[in-house]
Scaffold this motif. Structure first.
Motif, PDB file in Angstrom:
ATOM      1  N   THR A 226     -12.862  -5.358  -6.053  1.00 32.12           N
ATOM      2  CA  THR A 226     -11.416  -5.286  -6.289  1.00 32.12           C
ATOM      3  C   THR A 226     -10.771  -6.665  -6.176  1.00 32.12           C
ATOM      4  O   THR A 226      -9.744  -6.925  -6.798  1.00 32.12           O
ATOM      5  CB  THR A 226     -10.731  -4.316  -5.310  1.00 32.12           C
ATOM      6  OG1 THR A 226     -10.816  -4.814  -3.970  1.00 32.12           O
ATOM      7  CG2 THR A 226     -11.369  -2.934  -5.378  1.00 32.12           C
ATOM      8  N   GLN A 230      -8.630  -8.249  -9.238  1.00 37.22           N
ATOM      9  CA  GLN A 230      -7.280  -8.782  -9.069  1.00 37.22           C
ATOM     10  C   GLN A 230      -7.192 -10.243  -9.498  1.00 37.22           C
ATOM     11  O   GLN A 230      -6.210 -10.662 -10.127  1.00 37.22           O
ATOM     12  CB  GLN A 230      -6.846  -8.637  -7.608  1.00 37.22           C
ATOM     13  CG  GLN A 230      -6.611  -7.198  -7.178  1.00 37.22           C
ATOM     14  CD  GLN A 230      -6.361  -7.093  -5.692  1.00 37.22           C
ATOM     15  OE1 GLN A 230      -5.245  -7.287  -5.206  1.00 37.22           O
ATOM     16  NE2 GLN A 230      -7.408  -6.782  -4.936  1.00 37.22           N
ATOM     17  N   ASN A 251      -5.280  -9.381  -2.233  1.00 40.14           N
ATOM     18  CA  ASN A 251      -5.462 -10.823  -2.406  1.00 40.14           C
ATOM     19  C   ASN A 251      -5.028 -11.600  -1.166  1.00 40.14           C
ATOM     20  O   ASN A 251      -5.585 -12.653  -0.846  1.00 40.14           O
ATOM     21  CB  ASN A 251      -4.638 -11.325  -3.595  1.00 40.14           C
ATOM     22  CG  ASN A 251      -5.391 -11.216  -4.911  1.00 40.14           C
ATOM     23  OD1 ASN A 251      -6.580 -10.958  -4.939  1.00 40.14           O
ATOM     24  ND2 ASN A 251      -4.676 -11.417  -6.008  1.00 40.14           N
ATOM     25  N   LEU A 428      -1.209  -9.934  -6.202  1.00 41.19           N
ATOM     26  CA  LEU A 428      -1.226  -9.728  -7.649  1.00 41.19           C
ATOM     27  C   LEU A 428       0.088  -9.076  -8.065  1.00 41.19           C
ATOM     28  O   LEU A 428       0.444  -7.997  -7.584  1.00 41.19           O
ATOM     29  CB  LEU A 428      -2.405  -8.833  -8.038  1.00 41.19           C
ATOM     30  CG  LEU A 428      -2.457  -8.415  -9.513  1.00 41.19           C
ATOM     31  CD1 LEU A 428      -2.663  -9.633 -10.419  1.00 41.19           C
ATOM     32  CD2 LEU A 428      -3.558  -7.384  -9.742  1.00 41.19           C
ATOM     33  N   ILE A 453      -0.967  -3.379  -1.897  1.00 39.52           N
ATOM     34  CA  ILE A 453      -1.236  -3.837  -3.258  1.00 39.52           C
ATOM     35  C   ILE A 453      -0.257  -3.229  -4.255  1.00 39.52           C
ATOM     36  O   ILE A 453       0.322  -3.927  -5.099  1.00 39.52           O
ATOM     37  CB  ILE A 453      -2.688  -3.506  -3.651  1.00 39.52           C
ATOM     38  CG1 ILE A 453      -3.658  -4.378  -2.849  1.00 39.52           C
ATOM     39  CG2 ILE A 453      -2.918  -3.720  -5.150  1.00 39.52           C
ATOM     40  CD1 ILE A 453      -5.115  -3.976  -3.005  1.00 39.52           C
TER      41      ILE A 453
END
Length: 516
Positions: A226, A230, A251, A428, A453
């Motif tokens: 993941t 991203q 991130n 992101l 996220i």
């Protein structure tokens, strides 16, 4: 304990294990292929290559450990520069598998790229166990598997583990630095370890996308995958049609010290199923209190145990240590169905019956020997997460404690590191459609990561799967929802009520199950 039942439970846990507990793993391409069910990329017959864009593919068969089934695919190698600043320098031959769409109609032009976890897992090796979850997706779309540089058959970077049991048990900073230094020196003969980061891998993925002639792609990442997804969507938004993030890490998150607290939080939920069940609590007591007592005793004095090898059936001798039990608990916690056996195993060990824990721990360490390319993992985390490798007093009394973080930090002091973009750890923010999945009991990437996220994704949606652990794409009706999302690229229209049928895994009171 019935050996078949042991193998079934352990297989479930291993199939979804993304982060290995062991610090270093042995290398050797042949051994890695044998252990991981490596695909045979040799053409089954002298046939004309099938072209996908500019890449020539030939027939191959993909298989996986713990599975009797195999997948027919097309395989190829695609060369990319190791260091893109010097395109005429050393090349890496990326290992690629192409699973063509299975429907009779026209295949959609936007393939699905599956991104494996770890860091250090091979996409080609780990995908076959997940293929059933892609069955409906593959009716209209091809699936592309790219072994990330440093994994699988893409210039594998694996470290040799100490062969002596006492050396293997030594996780002191001095021992970890020595092992990492030796591994780096060995791998540097065939690789510049600075160029095996996520950023390098993202550039590889886009080079493959361009080479196969796809204008846009769909990214499906699991765990560490993941992060790759991203980062790709951040760097190549126009080429990203959709993203699926299964058990994601944001991130913004450094991976240096997330493990101890997240595991304890997950164990509180999983063990709570026993303490809330009168029959389980009366029979097995408080699982966390029992685990703490066992770990305390083993830290003071490891135990010599005679056990039956779950694979060969032979009687063997081994030393059961606290870190061995902690590692087993961690890996079982990935899958609540397997974790439901932990209270019984821990209770028996506290009664002096260590043989089942020892047999399972040895079986797990053998099956995990080559699951991760540790050299590649160090190139990633030492470059991207070293700042977060700090010990915390609050973690000292957790199951894992600070040992894992301290060991990683020590190894990173001697490991060659690459550069990362200045905005690497920015969240992101993209209008790209996103389906985000989390397991309620995930011991590595808890649901709050997914919530963080989707706050930055206007077209994103989070599903938290009740009672589930790490890696949930194949659970319940999730494959159907996943296929609808890939088809329509709209997570908000998905009807997730079918997930309400998921239930909790009742703890084992004995080796026949939850009942008396």
């Amino acid at each position: 304990m019935n050996s078949r039942k042991i193998r079934q439970l352990i297989a479930i846990a291993l199939a979804i294990a993304i982060f290995g507990y062991r610090t270093l793993h042995p290398s050797g391409t042949d051994a890695a292929k044998a252990a991981s069910g490596k695909q045979d990329a040799t053409p089954v017959a002298p046939v004309k290559p099938v072209m996908l864009g500019k890449i020539a593919f030939t027939p191959c068969t993909l298989s996986a450990a713990m599975s009797k089934d195999s997948l027919e695919a097309q395989c190829a190698h695609f060369e990319v520069p190791e260091d893109r600043r010097h395109p005429d320098g050393r090349k890496i031959a990326l290992n690629i598998a192409w699973l063509q769409s299975t429907g009779n109609g026209d295949s959609a032009p936007d393939p699905v790229f599956f991104l494996a976890g770890g860091p250090g897992q091979s996409a080609v090796d780990s995908y076959p166990l997940l293929d059933p979850a892609f069955r409906d997706v593959r009716k209209r779309r091809s699936v592309i598997l790219v072994d990330q540089r440093g994994t699988g058959d893409s210039n594998l970077l694996a470290c040799k583990a100490p062969q002596d049991e006492d050396d293997a048990a030594d996780t002191s900073p001095e021992a970890m630095r020595a092992q990492a230094s030796a591994c780096a020196a060995d791998l540097s003969k065939k690789a510049d370890l600075r160029f095996y980061t996520t950023t390098d891998a993202v550039a590889d993925l886009d080079a493959v996308r361009q080479a196969i002639g796809a204008q846009q792609i769909n990214l499906v990442g699991v765990s560490y995958g993941t992060r790759v997804a991203q980062q790709y969507a951040m760097r190549h938004p126009q080429a990203t049609r959709s993203i699926v993030l299964d058990s994601p890490v944001p991130n913004t998150m450094g991976l240096g010290n997330i493990f101890a607290r997240n595991l304890d939080d997950a164990l509180a939920l999983q063990f709570g199923l026993c303490t809330q069940d009168p029959a389980c609590k009366d029979t097995l007591g408080d699982p966390r209190a029992e685990l703490d007592a066992l770990l305390t005793r083993l830290r003071k004095q490891p135990v010599q145990v005679q056990y039956r090898d779950a694979t060969s059936g032979e009687m063997k001798q081994g030393v059961l240590r606290a870190q061995t039990v902690a590692g087993l608990v961690r890996m079982y916690a990935y899958m609540p169905l397997a974790a439901s056996l932990l209270p019984k195993l821990i209770h028996d060990a506290n009664a002096g019956h260590y043989e089942n824990l020892m047999a399972l721990a040895k079986m797990m360490s053998g099956d995990l020997e080559n699951a991760l390319a540790m050299g590649m993992q160090l190139s990633v985390v030492c470059s991207e997460d070293a700042d977060s490798m700090v010990t915390r007093p609050d973690d000292a009394k957790t199951v894992l404690g600070n040992d894992m973080t301290a060991a990683m930090a020590a190894m990173c002091t001697v490991w060659p590191t690459g550069q990362v973009p200045a905005d690497f750890h920015q969240p992101l923010r993209t209008p790209v459609p996103a389906l985000v999945l989390a397991g309620e009991f995930d011991p590595v990437t808890p649901p709050r990561y997914g919530k963080e996220i989707v706050e930055h994704l206007p077209n994103g949606r989070l599903f938290v799967l009740k009672g589930q652990g790490h890696g949930v794409l194949a659970v319940g009706c999730m494959p159907k929802l996943f296929a609808r999302f890939i088809e329509n690229a709209n997570a908000r229209t998905l009807d997730g009520t079918c997930l309400d049928t998921l239930s909790y895994s009742a703890p084992f009171i004995n080796f026949n199950g939850a009942g008396p």
